[in-house]
Design a protein around this motif. Sequence first.
Motif, PDB file in Angstrom:
ATOM      1  N   PHE A   7       1.268   2.735  -7.022  1.00 16.76           N
ATOM      2  CA  PHE A   7       1.958   3.629  -7.958  1.00 16.76           C
ATOM      3  C   PHE A   7       1.219   4.962  -8.098  1.00 16.76           C
ATOM      4  CE2 PHE A   7       2.962  -0.691  -9.443  1.00 16.76           C
ATOM      5  CZ  PHE A   7       4.343  -0.639  -9.516  1.00 16.76           C
ATOM      6  N   GLN A   8       0.301   5.267  -7.227  1.00 15.59           N
ATOM      7  CA  GLN A   8      -0.530   6.458  -7.375  1.00 15.59           C
ATOM      8  C   GLN A   8       0.325   7.715  -7.560  1.00 15.59           C
ATOM      9  OE1 GLN A   8      -2.855   7.742  -3.984  1.00 15.59           O
ATOM     10  NE2 GLN A   8      -4.464   8.489  -5.316  1.00 15.59           N
ATOM     11  N   ASN A  47      -6.509  -4.099   0.776  1.00 12.54           N
ATOM     12  CA  ASN A  47      -5.642  -2.952   0.480  1.00 12.54           C
ATOM     13  C   ASN A  47      -4.235  -3.337   0.020  1.00 12.54           C
ATOM     14  OD1 ASN A  47      -7.657  -1.189   1.231  1.00 12.54           O
ATOM     15  ND2 ASN A  47      -6.793  -0.683   3.196  1.00 12.54           N
ATOM     16  N   VAL A  48      -4.027  -4.552  -0.450  1.00 15.42           N
ATOM     17  CA  VAL A  48      -2.678  -5.069  -0.701  1.00 15.42           C
ATOM     18  C   VAL A  48      -1.840  -4.209  -1.654  1.00 15.42           C
ATOM     19  CG1 VAL A  48      -3.337  -6.694  -2.513  1.00 15.42           C
ATOM     20  CG2 VAL A  48      -1.372  -7.171  -1.096  1.00 15.42           C
ATOM     21  N   TYR A  95      -7.081  -0.801  -5.357  1.00 13.94           N
ATOM     22  CA  TYR A  95      -7.738   0.505  -5.329  1.00 13.94           C
ATOM     23  C   TYR A  95      -6.715   1.626  -5.549  1.00 13.94           C
ATOM     24  CZ  TYR A  95     -10.767   4.278  -3.714  1.00 13.94           C
ATOM     25  OH  TYR A  95     -11.517   5.418  -3.627  1.00 13.94           O
ATOM     26  N   GLU A  96      -6.984   2.471  -6.533  1.00 17.57           N
ATOM     27  CA  GLU A  96      -6.130   3.605  -6.895  1.00 17.57           C
ATOM     28  C   GLU A  96      -4.678   3.206  -7.179  1.00 17.57           C
ATOM     29  OE1 GLU A  96      -6.698   6.450  -3.671  1.00 17.57           O
ATOM     30  OE2 GLU A  96      -8.234   7.446  -4.852  1.00 17.57           O
ATOM     31  N   MET A  97      -4.444   1.977  -7.556  1.00 14.92           N
ATOM     32  CA  MET A  97      -3.079   1.488  -7.771  1.00 14.92           C
ATOM     33  C   MET A  97      -2.291   2.363  -8.741  1.00 14.92           C
ATOM     34  SD  MET A  97      -2.003  -2.319  -8.993  1.00 14.92           S
ATOM     35  CE  MET A  97      -0.328  -2.877  -9.031  1.00 14.92           C
ATOM     36  N   GLU A 139       0.827  -1.201   0.000  1.00 17.96           N
ATOM     37  CA  GLU A 139       0.000   0.000   0.000  1.00 17.96           C
ATOM     38  C   GLU A 139       0.867   1.259   0.000  1.00 17.96           C
ATOM     39  OE1 GLU A 139      -3.557   2.125   2.588  1.00 17.96           O
ATOM     40  OE2 GLU A 139      -2.961   0.085   3.066  1.00 17.96           O
ATOM     41  N   GLY A 140       0.689   2.074  -1.018  1.00 18.58           N
ATOM     42  CA  GLY A 140       1.412   3.334  -1.129  1.00 18.58           C
ATOM     43  C   GLY A 140       2.917   3.207  -1.331  1.00 18.58           C
ATOM     44  N   MET A 141       3.389   2.019  -1.690  1.00 14.97           N
ATOM     45  CA  MET A 141       4.818   1.730  -1.752  1.00 14.97           C
ATOM     46  C   MET A 141       5.616   2.716  -2.617  1.00 14.97           C
ATOM     47  SD  MET A 141       6.622  -1.913  -2.536  1.00 14.97           S
ATOM     48  CE  MET A 141       6.443  -1.996  -4.295  1.00 14.97           C
TER      49      MET A 141
END
Length: 149
Positions: free
Chosen positions: A44-45, A38-39, A69-71, A14-16
Amino acid sequence: MINGYNSNYLGICEGMLKNCTNLNYSGLSSLSSIYGFNVCKQMFQDCTSLLRLDFASSLEIISGENACYEMLSGCYNLYGDIEFTSLNTIEGYNAMGWMFAYTNISSLSFPALDSNSFGSDTSQFDYMLYGCSNVTVHFPAILESILEN
């Protein structure tokens, strides 16, 4: 496999790479499944330099609430075609919600999906292409009545 279930319900990726401005390509060629709550959410957002992303041709499962989601949301320089060649299961509320929002992809293809691919609903695709225009999405014809909305 990316498996994001843990005691804190946080996605492992998540968010990485969120807001990474120097990344222009990412290959996920060894990825076989995305599984968990959420995984890969916002992974990439807003990576505004991301031009290309190759999903594994062997990716078979995207499962879990908000799994992707939002990836890729906000990756507005992401162009071209994305094909999920082997993806045969997409389960979980909003699993692909907003995944490609505000990108410039031209087509998405899901040739391996069938009527058993979704579980009890099709909310996985809610707002998947929000803010996008002129995107062609290819699903097998057998899914027309399931996905018509």
